[in-house]
Enzyme design. Structure first.
Site, mmCIF file in Angstrom:
data_model
loop_
_atom_site.group_PDB
_atom_site.id
_atom_site.type_symbol
_atom_site.label_atom_id
_atom_site.label_comp_id
_atom_site.label_asym_id
_atom_site.label_seq_id
_atom_site.Cartn_x
_atom_site.Cartn_y
_atom_site.Cartn_z
ATOM 1 N N CYS A 82 0.430 -1.114 0.021
ATOM 2 C CA CYS A 82 0.004 -0.216 0.118
ATOM 3 C C CYS A 82 0.888 1.649 0.281
ATOM 4 O O CYS A 82 1.438 1.564 -0.887
ATOM 5 C CB CYS A 82 -0.597 0.214 0.893
ATOM 6 S SG CYS A 82 -2.568 1.250 0.926
ATOM 7 N N HIS A 181 -2.687 -5.290 1.503
ATOM 8 C CA HIS A 181 -2.184 -5.735 3.373
ATOM 9 C C HIS A 181 -2.474 -7.355 3.070
ATOM 10 O O HIS A 181 -2.947 -7.295 3.660
ATOM 11 C CB HIS A 181 -3.563 -4.570 3.916
ATOM 12 C CG HIS A 181 -3.279 -3.464 3.956
ATOM 13 N ND1 HIS A 181 -2.254 -2.272 4.895
ATOM 14 C CD2 HIS A 181 -4.220 -2.735 3.220
ATOM 15 C CE1 HIS A 181 -2.462 -1.462 3.747
ATOM 16 N NE2 HIS A 181 -3.461 -1.073 3.781
ATOM 17 N N GLU A 183 -0.630 -8.262 5.067
ATOM 18 C CA GLU A 183 -0.090 -8.535 6.594
ATOM 19 C C GLU A 183 -1.746 -8.910 7.593
ATOM 20 O O GLU A 183 -1.661 -9.764 8.551
ATOM 21 C CB GLU A 183 0.213 -6.871 7.865
ATOM 22 C CG GLU A 183 0.013 -6.123 7.327
ATOM 23 C CD GLU A 183 -0.459 -5.826 6.266
ATOM 24 O OE1 GLU A 183 -1.092 -4.371 6.329
ATOM 25 O OE2 GLU A 183 0.266 -6.117 5.423
#
Length: 205
Positions: A82, A181, A183
């Site tokens: 991002c 994202h 994560e």
């Protein structure tokens, strides 16, 4: 014996702990990077999501921007998600006046291209080299890649909706970036892919 790389997470802003947890699940040691001397201790680096203008200003304040550029130019593997994608782009559109990047990937990225926070969404994205199952990607105020140079490999594109076909994952040599994202999901394939890239680089040197 498999090399265990030390992968730093740029800890100025963003999902630092989440990236560290995913990297450790991928078999890497992690280190939070806020200072140039910490940057020198890592085999690879993650630039997390957050706010790209804030990240740039903080990197400048912490005297990290030029050391980051030098290490990446010297071949340090890096992955940006991002805002981190924006930081690794050679060119940005819709940035604020004077906004700088670390650079390294020959691409033009449009900041906040998918819309504001309220326009955040999730979508399935097939990713080259990361298995046959599409990745369940989380997009939050995400950029997209408008154009790439000849050396850039496109790893993934948005598949559906009004933005179908937009580039959302890329790689150029030892550098890679995603609009989304990884994560924030329990699927660590992107982090495994990057950890393997760092591991191979470490073994070659």
């Amino acid at each position: 014996m498999t090399t265990v790389p030390t992968i730093g997470v740029l800890a100025l802003q963003g999902d630092v702990r989440e990236h560290a947890r995913a990297l450790e699940a991928a078999g890497a040691r992690t280190l939070s990077v806020r200072r140039p001397e910490e940057l020198e201790r890592v085999d690879g680096l993650v630039l997390p999501g957050g706010e790209s203008t804030t990240m740039w200003r903080l990197a400048r304040s912490f005297e990290l921007l030029d050391p980051l550029r030098k290490r990446i130019e010297a071949g340090l593997p890096a992955y940006g998600s991002c805002a981190g994608m924006i930081m690794l782009a050679d060119r940005i559109r819709d940035g604020v006046a004077g906004q700088e990047t670390v650079g390294g990937i020959d691409m033009t990225v449009r900041r906040n291209a998918f819309g504001r926070q309220v326009d955040s969404f999730e979508a399935s994205v097939p990713l080259t080299g990361m298995g046959d199952t599409p990745y369940h990607a989380v997009f939050i105020r995400a950029p997209w890649v408008e154009s790439v140079g000849d050396a850039v490999e496109i790893l993934g594109r948005a598949e559906s909706g009004p933005n179908a076909g937009r580039i959302v994952a890329v790689r150029q040599g030892r550098l890679m970036a995603t609009s989304f994202h990884p994560e924030l999901t329990g699927d660590f394939r992107v982090h495994h892919y990057f950890a393997d890239l760092v591991r191979r680089t470490t073994e070659e040197e």
